[in-house]
Each structure stands twice: as structure tokens, then as C-alpha cells.
Design an enzyme around this catalytic site. Structure first.
Site, PDB file in Angstrom:
ATOM      1  N   GLU A  22       0.809  -1.227   0.000  1.00  0.00           N
ATOM      2  CA  GLU A  22       0.000   0.000   0.000  1.00  0.00           C
ATOM      3  C   GLU A  22       0.840   1.274   0.000  1.00  0.00           C
ATOM      4  O   GLU A  22       0.863   2.024   0.982  1.00  0.00           O
ATOM      5  CB  GLU A  22      -0.981  -0.002   1.172  1.00  0.00           C
ATOM      6  CG  GLU A  22      -2.068  -1.044   1.023  1.00  0.00           C
ATOM      7  CD  GLU A  22      -3.219  -0.860   2.008  1.00  0.00           C
ATOM      8  OE1 GLU A  22      -3.053  -0.175   3.025  1.00  0.00           O
ATOM      9  OE2 GLU A  22      -4.313  -1.400   1.732  1.00  0.00           O
TER      10      GLU A  22
ATOM     11  N   GLU B 295      -6.735  -7.698  -0.709  1.00  0.00           N
ATOM     12  CA  GLU B 295      -7.241  -7.779   0.657  1.00  0.00           C
ATOM     13  C   GLU B 295      -8.734  -7.491   0.625  1.00  0.00           C
ATOM     14  O   GLU B 295      -9.144  -6.401   0.213  1.00  0.00           O
ATOM     15  CB  GLU B 295      -6.542  -6.750   1.556  1.00  0.00           C
ATOM     16  CG  GLU B 295      -5.042  -6.965   1.665  1.00  0.00           C
ATOM     17  CD  GLU B 295      -4.365  -5.938   2.567  1.00  0.00           C
ATOM     18  OE1 GLU B 295      -5.071  -5.210   3.299  1.00  0.00           O
ATOM     19  OE2 GLU B 295      -3.133  -5.862   2.533  1.00  0.00           O
TER      20      GLU B 295
HETATM   21  C1  GAL Z   1      -4.563  -2.566   4.773  1.00  0.00           C
HETATM   22  C2  GAL Z   1      -3.135  -3.054   4.944  1.00  0.00           C
HETATM   23  C3  GAL Z   1      -3.055  -4.285   5.801  1.00  0.00           C
HETATM   24  C4  GAL Z   1      -3.919  -4.134   7.016  1.00  0.00           C
HETATM   25  C5  GAL Z   1      -5.323  -3.844   6.601  1.00  0.00           C
HETATM   26  C6  GAL Z   1      -6.284  -3.724   7.758  1.00  0.00           C
HETATM   27  O1  GAL Z   1      -4.586  -1.206   4.560  1.00  0.00           O
HETATM   28  O2  GAL Z   1      -2.551  -3.332   3.700  1.00  0.00           O
HETATM   29  O3  GAL Z   1      -1.725  -4.523   6.172  1.00  0.00           O
HETATM   30  O4  GAL Z   1      -3.408  -3.110   7.807  1.00  0.00           O
HETATM   31  O5  GAL Z   1      -5.347  -2.647   5.898  1.00  0.00           O
HETATM   32  O6  GAL Z   1      -7.581  -3.478   7.308  1.00  0.00           O
END
Ligand code: GAL
Length: 646
Positions: free
Chosen positions: A141, A313
Site C-alpha cells: 500500500e 485484501e
Molecule cells: C490494509 C493493509 C493491511 C492491514 C489492513 C487492515 O490497509 O494493507 O496490512 O493493515 O489494511 O484493514
């Protein structure tokens, strides 16, 4: 194709094999690991501990999972920061950032580039040809936690070099920026400072170049990693996981170096935090589902960034980082996943396998609970994996009927110089997008300058700096094009276009903007269009033109112009106006317009239509009579989906 994010370093080794077996059983195919593991790989300078990672990859791979290995550069370890304190980023007030969370580096640090190069090379040499490592993720990110722009000594040094490269001679910079104003003239590039902490606003041209420079630094940092990976990991894909609307660097530019654009989808957190702005009423109504256009907007954006894209994610339950973190309504994890596939995702991967009961994200749900038992999301994925397996392969996505021209630089221009508080590029784009989606239309995001030949309707919410390639694409586009306010209004250095706005757009539409005004909240102008009155706030323009306007303000001045295939809106449009206006245009062009009830959305993939119900009531879907349903039926239950051939 499903996947999951996993942190072997969080769990005892004895768990790994069982975890891997359960992932496979659940129908997961990909597992992303490693992106924060630097301190485990290299606990002391140059002392490398590979054994655990070798074993983790082997265990996951043996179970039949394909590993996506992250480079760990988002979390430089403490020893590195102590040894090279110059790697730390600086905030806008000139304060260094501290160790103790993540992303505490600046892209401009020479020492950090070297350290990143070293660790990525070591990883790539070790695992580049590993049969279980199918692909790589660079860093994590970029830009998260406001880290694209940094204001320290290393940034200043690199900024000066960047300016010298761009302008060659300081006189050229002085001229371009208009530095004669307020005696801001420089005698050499070494005199130029960063634009933060000036008494009142710095020169907007100075800011814009700093934004461009900062974006280029991210691109260069990523490219450095990609080059190493390409050299040592032939045939493996490379992706990065982008975020919800984070325009601080140009994703189109960065993604040229990638194979796949990944993005991280957290619909509830994004709705609560106004990643794309929602009214209080919408935040309440969609607290447990996410705004019905929130994920879709990003799916379409990232498909535009790269035709191959993943959700790296996917929110699996409540998160920890929004103002409020409710539990998703039952069914939403499944719905979000289907929606990503409907928009063309190649893989959806859940964050994370198991909730970690310590540190910053201890409240963040996973597919499994901290007590090792499956959580709610797990069962939704189980159902979905079965459905996926039962369905024939989905047809590829055709180009959408409508293109939306999206520009990162436009976001920077209006952040730097809004000329009225409400003028936020993101909000304008979001309105156009929502209007089209409420009409049941699919939308492709396209960067300025890319071909528009496939589209019957093109919307350009605003494109202040209109370069030749973009103008050529507009000229060659066969469809109808609608331009929003301030298009063509700015030069490369953020001056007012010569010959007045819309500058180069005057080649397509004979209009001239002679005055602009911004309006405080609650101050509305009346616009009369199609026999009705509409409201215009935030922004309006005064136009001089031989054309007869298609809509007028109450004072008789023109508000909307059309000339041949081109339209121009001389005001900030409200959503209801855009929906009527674009609906009328789309209808005239014969596009498949289906005005949708609140909370229902459609998306087509080839001949397959998906309907998503974000509302708490059953809703009939606009399926043709006798349509064959692949999933669900003609009435879609709350938080459910229907899929039909149509
Ligand atoms: C994203 C990040 C992850 C984790 C996640 C939590 O922004 O890439 O490492 O922190 O959020 O929702």
C-alpha cells in the site's frame, strides 16, 4: 479464484501445516505472505534467517497453495532506522516520523533505496525460482498513512535534482512558475525550497511540481523493485496492492511496470471514513454493507489501471481502523466477493486468515478467530467457493458502454487550488460515477490520452490540464462526450489557459469562460433544464459563446452547451441533475438504461448479468422474461445476489 493473506511469523510453526490444509479445504488457491517480515528475515544487519521462511513456503506450497511473496519494504526494522536515520519520512510540519508502526521511510532516501535494493535482491535470489512462489507483491500500500509526500532534507535534495532535470535552467522555472510575482525569483536550483511551511500559500506551480515529483519518486522506487524481481524471478507475476481512493501518486504510471493491479477493499471502513464521501444518512443505511457504489467504483478504477487486477485484501468482518467498525450484514463477504468477480477480478483474497490478538490490529477480524475456530466470514467463503466451483467459467468483460476519463493530476490541481472549498475532484468523479451506476450502466475508467473509440458515451468530470494526446483522443472518439467545469482551464504550470478556459477545448466547442465563482454551502444557483429547475452549488462559470445554451442560470447566462458531439457543463452538478441529464443522453444513444431502486446494482460480464442487493428489502431484478438464472432468482433477497443470462 480465491486467496488469503497469511502471516506465518505470527503463529507457531506447528500450526502452519494445518492452516495450509484448511485453506485448501476451504477452496483457497493463493496465499500472500511476507510483506511485513523484514525483522524476521534479517533480525540483525546482514544476519539472514531464511529457515523459517523456507519452511513456511514449502509447507504452504506442499499443501497446494500458490504463494504470493511480498517484499518487506513497508516495514524497515529498528536497527536499520537507527543505523540510517535519514530513511525516515518527514510530515508537512517538517517533523521526522518515528519508528513504531509502519511506512516510516521516504521514497527519496538514498540510504533507503540501497537497503530496499539489498533486501529485495536477497529475497528474489532466494525465492525467484521457487516452484511454489507464483508471484510477488512489491511493498505494501504505497501512500498509506499519508506517506507519498515527505518534507525532509533527503526530499529537498531529490526535489531540486528533479526540477533541474525538468527545467534545465533556473530562468525557465522562474518563467514557468511566474516567480516575478512577490519577488519569488531564484538564482539557482539550490535555492528552491520545499513548498511547506511558507507564511501564506506557496506558489501553486511550486506545489504542483512537488506533487508530480513525489508521485515520480513512488514510481521510481517501485520500478527499482520490479527490475530486481524481473531479473531473478522470470515468469512470475508482479503486483502491488493499491488502496481505496489514494490519488497522491499516479497509479496509471506506476502500474505500467506491473503485471496486475491489486487493491485492498474495505467497504465498511471506506463508507464510515468517507474514502468516497457519503451523507450521514447513507453512512447509517449502509453501515453494514458499505455504500453500493463504494467497492464497484474501485473495481472499475483498478480495471482501468490494469486489465489484470485482483482484490488482494478483502474485508472479512469488522475492521479496527475506521471511526466505527460494525459487523458486516450476513452475506456481505460473499456478496463483495461476487461483485469483484462481476467487475472482472481475477482473484479475491481475504485479509486475513486469522485475527491476531495483539498489537495494532487485534480488533480486525479474520476468516478465523484468535481461538483458532472459524469466524463468520469463513462460512460465507465456504458457500461461495462451492458456488464458484459449480458455475461455468465467467465470460470476459466487454468494454462498458460508458467511459469515465479519470486523471490523478486533476486531483492534485484542485487540492492545490480549489478556489472554493467544495471543489474536490474526487467528489465530482464520484457523482458522475454514481449517476451512471444508478442508471444501471457499466463504466470503464480511462486515463486521459487513451483511446475512446470503444465508447458511445464518455464523461470527463473535469480535466484542468488538457494535453495534446487527450485532445486527440477526444477528437477521434466516435461517441458523445460530456465535459465538466474547469476542463482545459489550466496550463502545465497551473496558469490560466491562454485565450481563457477551456483553452484547447475551444477547438471542439466554441465557448469561453470569462469569469468563475465559487459558492459557499447553502448558496445555490438555479439552473433551468428540460422544463425543470435544478440546483447548482459550489461552482459556476460565466460563458461567452455564439452557441445557444441548452440550460440557463436564473440570470439568463448559459449553464450547459452542446456542439456537435461535445457537451460542456458550466457548473458543479448535483447528483439528481446528472442522473437525469446522463440518463437522457444515454437513452438517446440507445444504451441499456435501467434506473435502479435504492441499493440495487447491476454489472454485466459478457452475456451474464449480476444483480447485487445492498438493501434490507427483497428486490425484483430487471431480468428479461424467461431469463435463465445461474444463481438466485428473479427476486433478490437482502444482501444477496442473482446472476442471469440476459
Ligand atoms: C490494509 C493493509 C493491511 C492491514 C489492513 C487492515 O490497509 O494493507 O496490512 O493493515 O489494511 O484493514
Amino acid at each position: 479464484m480465491l486467496g488469503v493473506c497469511y502471516y506465518p511469523e505470527h503463529w507457531p510453526r506447528e500450526r502452519w501445516a494445518e492452516d495450509a490444509a484448511r485453506m485448501r479445504e476451504l477452496g483457497l488457491r493463493y496465499v500472500r505472505i511476507g510483506e511485513f517480515a523484514w525483522s524476521r528475515i534479517e533480525p540483525e544487519p546482514e544476519r539472514l534467517e531464511w529457515a523459517w521462511l523456507d519452511e513456511a513456503i514449502e509447507t504452504l506450497g506442499q499443501a497446494g497453495l500458490k504463494v504470493v511473496l511480498g517484499t518487506p519494504t513497508a516495514t524497515p526494522p529498528k536497527w536499520l532506522v537507527d543505523r540510517y536515520p535519514e530513511v525516515l519520512g518527514y510530515d508537512i510540519y517538517g517533523r521526522p516520523r518515528r519508528f513504531g508502526s509502519r511506512r516510516h521511510y521516504t521514497f527519496s532516501s538514498r540510504a533507503y533505496r540501497e537497503q530496499a535494493r539489498r533486501i529485495v535482491t536477497l529475497l528474489a535470489q532466494r525465492y525467484g525460482q521457487n516452484p511454489y512462489v507464483a508471484g510477488w507483491q512489491t511493498d505494501n500500500e504505497y501512500g498509506c498513512h499519508d506517506t507519498t509526500r515527505s518534507y525532509g532534507p533527503e526530499d529537498l535534495r531529490a526535489f531540486r535534482l528533479w526540477l533541474e532535470e525538468r527545467y534545465g535552467q533556473i530562468e525557465v522555472l522562474n518563467e514557468a512558475w511566474g516567480n516575478v510575482f512577490w519577488s519569488m525569483v531564484y538564482r539557482s536550483f539550490d535555492e528552491v525550497e520545499l513548498p511547506n511551511q511558507t507564511v501564506t500559500e506557496a506558489n501553486p506551480a511550486h506545489w504542483l511540481d512537488f506533487y508530480r515529483f513525489s508521485s515520480d519518486q513512488v514510481v521510481a522506487f517501485n520500478r527499482m523493485q520490479v527490475e530486481i524481481l524481473r531479473a531473478h524471478a522470470p515468469g512470475r507475476f508482479i503486483l502491488h496492492n493499491f488502496m481505496g481512493y489514494t490519488p497522491d501518486f499516479d497509479h496509471f504510471k506506476l502500474a505500467k511496470d506491473l503485471d496486475i493491479a491489486g487493491w485492498d477493499s474495505y467497504p465498511l471502513g471506506f463508507t464510515d471514513m468517507d474514502v468516497l464521501p457519503c451523507s450521514e444518512e447513507e453512512k447509517r443505511r449502509y453501515a453494514r454493507t458499505g455504500h453500493p457504489d463504494m467497492a464497484a467504483f474501485h473495481h472499475d478504477l483498478y480495471r482501468g489501471v490494469k486489465p489484470r487486477w485482483w482484490v488482494v485484501e478483502q474485508q472479512p468482518g469488522p475492521v479496527n481502523w475506521a471511526h466505527h467498525n460494525p459487523s458486516p450484514a450476513p452475506g456481505m463477504v460473499r456478496l463483495w466477493t461476487w461483485e469483484a468477480f462481476a467487475h472482472g477480478a481475477e482473484v479475491v483474497s481475504y485479509f486475513r486468515w486469522r485475527q491476531f490478538p495483539k498489537a495494532q490490529e487485534q480488533f480486525h477480524a479474520g476468516l478465523n478467530r484468535p481461538d483458532f475456530l472459524p469466524d463468520v466470514g469463513f462460512f460465507e467463503v465456504q458457500r461461495l467457493a462451492r458456488e464458484l466451483a459449480a458455475l461455468p467459467p465467467l465470460p470476459p468483460s466487454d468494454p462498458a458502454p460508458v467511459a469515465l476519463v479519470f486523471d490523478y493530476e486533476a486531483d492534485w490541481v484542485y487540492r492545490i487550488q480549489p478556489q472554493g472549498q467544495g471543489f474536490v475532484y474526487r467528489d465530482l468523479v464520484w457523482r458522475f460515477y454514481q449517476a451512471l451506476r444508478r442508471l444501471g450502466l457499466d463504466v470503464d475508467f480511462v486515463p486521459p490520452g487513451a483511446s475512446l473509440r470503444a465508447y458511445k458515451l464518455v464523461v470527463v468530470p473535469s480535466l484542468p490540464i488538457l494535453r495534446e494526446e487527450a485532445l486527440a483522443a477526444f477528437q477521434e472518439a466516435p461517441g458523445v462526450l460530456v465535459f465538466g467545469p474547469r476542463t482545459g482551464s489550466k496550463t502545465e504550470s497551473l496558469g490560466i489557459s491562454p485565450g481563457l478556459p477551456p483553452g484547447p477545448l475551444q477547438a471542439l466547442l466554441p465557448i469561453r469562460v470569462t469569469r468563475v465563482e465559487s459558492l459557499r454551502p447553502g448558496l445555490w444557483e438555479r439552473v433551468e433544464w428540460a422544463g425543470r429547475d435544478w440546483q447548482a452549488g459550489v461552482w459556476r462559470e460565466w460563458i461567452e459563446s455564439p452557441l445557444l445554451p441548452e440550460a440557463r442560470f436564473a440570470d439568463g447566462r448559459g449553464a450547459l452547451y452542446h456542439h456537435q458531439r461535445y457537451g460542456y457543463l458550466a457548473f458543479w452538478p448535483e447528483l439528481d441533475f446528472l442522473q437525469s441529464y446522463l440518463g437522457q443522453l444515454a437513452g438517446q444513444l440507445g444504451l441499456p438504461v435501467h434506473p435502479l431502486p435504492e441499493g440495487l446494482r447491476l454489472r454485466r460480464r459478457g452475456g451474464v448479468v449480476f444483480a447485487f442487493n445492498y438493501s434490507d428489502r427483497p428486490q425484483p431484478v430487471p431480468a428479461p422474461r424467461g431469463a435463465r438464472f445461474l444463481l438466485g432468482g428473479p427476486v433478490v433477497a437482502p444482501y444477496d445476489i442473482s446472476v442471469f443470462e440476459g
